[in-house]
Motif scaffolding. Structure first.
Motif, PDB file in Angstrom:
ATOM      1  N   GLY A 111      30.613 -31.893  -5.375  1.00  0.00           N
ATOM      2  CA  GLY A 111      29.780 -30.895  -4.709  1.00  0.00           C
ATOM      3  C   GLY A 111      28.331 -31.326  -4.681  1.00  0.00           C
ATOM      4  O   GLY A 111      27.565 -30.869  -3.833  1.00  0.00           O
ATOM      5  N   VAL A 112      27.950 -32.207  -5.592  1.00  0.00           N
ATOM      6  CA  VAL A 112      26.589 -32.734  -5.610  1.00  0.00           C
ATOM      7  C   VAL A 112      26.482 -33.900  -4.632  1.00  0.00           C
ATOM      8  O   VAL A 112      27.491 -34.469  -4.198  1.00  0.00           O
ATOM      9  N   SER A 113      25.257 -34.245  -4.301  1.00  0.00           N
ATOM     10  CA  SER A 113      25.042 -35.464  -3.521  1.00  0.00           C
ATOM     11  C   SER A 113      25.552 -36.652  -4.325  1.00  0.00           C
ATOM     12  O   SER A 113      25.502 -36.666  -5.555  1.00  0.00           O
ATOM     13  N   TRP A 114      26.029 -37.664  -3.629  1.00  0.00           N
ATOM     14  CA  TRP A 114      26.661 -38.793  -4.306  1.00  0.00           C
ATOM     15  C   TRP A 114      25.700 -39.549  -5.218  1.00  0.00           C
ATOM     16  O   TRP A 114      26.119 -40.314  -6.079  1.00  0.00           O
ATOM     17  N   ASP A 115      24.400 -39.342  -5.053  1.00  0.00           N
ATOM     18  CA  ASP A 115      23.430 -39.970  -5.947  1.00  0.00           C
ATOM     19  C   ASP A 115      23.599 -39.493  -7.383  1.00  0.00           C
ATOM     20  O   ASP A 115      23.109 -40.146  -8.312  1.00  0.00           O
ATOM     21  N   TYR A 116      24.287 -38.350  -7.558  1.00  0.00           N
ATOM     22  CA  TYR A 116      24.406 -37.740  -8.879  1.00  0.00           C
ATOM     23  C   TYR A 116      25.791 -37.918  -9.494  1.00  0.00           C
ATOM     24  O   TYR A 116      26.157 -37.169 -10.399  1.00  0.00           O
ATOM     25  N   VAL A 117      26.561 -38.877  -9.013  1.00  0.00           N
ATOM     26  CA  VAL A 117      27.814 -39.231  -9.668  1.00  0.00           C
ATOM     27  C   VAL A 117      27.680 -40.653 -10.204  1.00  0.00           C
ATOM     28  O   VAL A 117      26.718 -41.361  -9.897  1.00  0.00           O
ATOM     29  N   ASP A 118      28.632 -41.037 -10.997  1.00  0.00           N
ATOM     30  CA  ASP A 118      28.605 -42.346 -11.636  1.00  0.00           C
ATOM     31  C   ASP A 118      28.361 -43.454 -10.610  1.00  0.00           C
ATOM     32  O   ASP A 118      28.961 -43.479  -9.538  1.00  0.00           O
ATOM     33  N   PRO A 168      23.117 -31.078   0.302  1.00  0.00           N
ATOM     34  CA  PRO A 168      22.575 -30.109   1.259  1.00  0.00           C
ATOM     35  C   PRO A 168      23.546 -29.769   2.383  1.00  0.00           C
ATOM     36  O   PRO A 168      23.555 -28.636   2.883  1.00  0.00           O
ATOM     37  N   ALA A 169      24.372 -30.741   2.771  1.00  0.00           N
ATOM     38  CA  ALA A 169      25.320 -30.489   3.850  1.00  0.00           C
ATOM     39  C   ALA A 169      26.422 -29.531   3.444  1.00  0.00           C
ATOM     40  O   ALA A 169      27.127 -28.991   4.304  1.00  0.00           O
ATOM     41  N   ALA A 170      26.579 -29.314   2.129  1.00  0.00           N
ATOM     42  CA  ALA A 170      27.646 -28.439   1.653  1.00  0.00           C
ATOM     43  C   ALA A 170      27.194 -26.997   1.475  1.00  0.00           C
ATOM     44  O   ALA A 170      28.014 -26.095   1.330  1.00  0.00           O
ATOM     45  N   LYS A 171      25.891 -26.767   1.484  1.00  0.00           N
ATOM     46  CA  LYS A 171      25.378 -25.429   1.222  1.00  0.00           C
ATOM     47  C   LYS A 171      25.612 -24.510   2.418  1.00  0.00           C
ATOM     48  O   LYS A 171      25.376 -24.888   3.566  1.00  0.00           O
ATOM     49  N   GLU A 172      26.076 -23.297   2.127  1.00  0.00           N
ATOM     50  CA  GLU A 172      26.255 -22.292   3.167  1.00  0.00           C
ATOM     51  C   GLU A 172      25.395 -21.063   2.912  1.00  0.00           C
ATOM     52  O   GLU A 172      24.717 -20.589   3.800  1.00  0.00           O
TER      53      GLU A 172
END
Length: 385
Positions: A336-343, A131-135
């Motif tokens: 680009g995703v929240s870190w919950d969605y990486v390995d 969310p912090a990356a969305k513009e």
């Protein structure tokens, strides 16, 4: 300094990948190519060519996608202008996707309907974007880079590692000669360190600075506090107030053991560790009261793209866990995703660099006045050039 450590073209990735990301088969025109235009550095186009596209083709064997070098941001703007001119006609804009382009760079393009509304498009992955990356709803932040603190973990104990600006400045004063940052006009790691001081002097509120609110009077009001902070740090820096000549030299000084800590770009330092330029014992940390500045590269897709369906599937693929994790491991960027969605293993490995905030700082008129003010007020004995 050696070219292989420069921020531009820091590493040419050559690791091909195959994917297990399930998507429906797509129908293609007989000889139609999907054109992805980029104005980024060669390591980014190599990442797309050698990592993203092979994986995409593995589940879409008929896919004919090519990455086209637009040269620079001006080249991207010219191609976007062509797409804008073709809007509402039968003309093929000959572009299906932009890598590293934002809608605001083409005046009136959002209002004219040039860009796909990604938020309402139904692509898989939008709900995972940090969310912090969305513009805007019209661009997809798919990779990022921030300035971090890198340190020698063999000489800086875990309980010493600073997590806030005050802790960092206290560490610098307690360890004279062991910290350096580069001149702000010679690289973004030092430039964003200076901007973090500006944020600190102004209530840690990045919203106080925008392209539109610059004036000489406002700069004179908001910048002097940062000069005072940085002047107070100077005697405790390397060689009683020396500054490195760029991002690369800061990393070299850390690698040589000359210093213990320095600001670095996340992508550059992760690649340096991967290549063995820096040892695996290099620690990385992000300030948690307000992070050091960074930013995201954004994908945009024109609504009049000839292969719009393919472009949408490709966007979904880029946001998959596989590619988002490889942005960290192969490219040295941030997801680009929240870190919950990486390995999960990557989340654990880089837990200290996951930012609580992703502040930015405008360029424009601010850039020149910050550089000039730093030389004049913080480092008057340092020659420019």
């Amino acid at each position: 300094m050696s070219d292989f450590l420069s921020r531009r073209g820091f590493l040419r990735t050559a690791a091909a990948s195959s994917a297990a990301f399930a998507m429906p088969r797509i129908a293609f025109a007989a000889d139609g190519f999907v054109n992805v235009y980029t104005g980024a550095d060669s390591n980014i186009s190599d990442f797309w060519t050698n990592v993203v596209l092979p994986g995409f083709r593995a589940v879409n064997s008929d896919a004919k996608v090519r990455v086209v070098d637009a040269g620079d941001n001006a080249g991207l703007r010219a191609i976007a202008d062509r797409a804008m001119a073709a809007l509402g006609s039968d003309n093929d804009p000959q572009v299906d996707m932009f890598e590293s382009y934002t809608p605001d760079q083409t005046r009136g393009s959002i209002e004219a309907g040039l860009w796909v509304n990604i938020a309402t498009s139904g692509i898989e992955g939008w709900n995972r974007v940090n969310p912090a990356a969305k513009e805007t709803d019209f661009d997809l932040p798919y990779r990022g880079s921030q300035v971090l603190l890198a340190y020698d973990a063999t000489r800086v104990s875990a309980d010493e590692v600073p997590k806030t600006w005050d802790e960092m400045t206290a560490w610098i004063h307690a360890n004279p000669g062991q910290f350096i940052y580069n001149r702000p006009d010679k690289g973004g790691s030092g430039g964003n360190f200076v901007r973090r001081a500006i944020h600190e002097a102004n209530g840690r509120d990045p919203s106080k600075f925008s392209l539109d609110n610059y004036s000489d009077a406002y700069a004179a009001e908001t910048l002097p506090g940062a000069w005072d902070i940085l002047k107070a740090l100077a005697p405790s820096l390397y060689e009683n107030g020396s500054y490195s000549s760029g991002n690369t030299q800061s990393i070299q000084l850390l690698a040589q053991g000359v210093i213990k800590m320095t600001p670095v770009w996340s992508d550059q330092v992760l690649q340096a560790i991967k290549m063995g330029v820096l040892p695996e014992t290099t620690g990385l940390v992000q300030l948690q009261d307000l992070a050091l500045c960074g930013g995201f590269s954004r994908i945009t897709v024109p609504t009049n793209a000839a292969h719009l369906d393919v472009a949408m599937e490709l966007m979904s693929y880029v946001m998959s866990e596989e590619i988002q994790s490889k942005i960290i491991t192969e490219l040295g960027g941030f997801p680009g995703v929240s870190w919950d969605y990486v390995d999960a293993d990557l989340r654990a490995k880089y837990s200290d660099v996951i930012p609580a905030s992703i502040p930015t700082f405008p360029s424009g008129d601010w850039e020149a006045v910050i550089n000039d003010g730093w030389y004049r007020n913080v480092a008057p004995g340092v020659s420019r050039g």
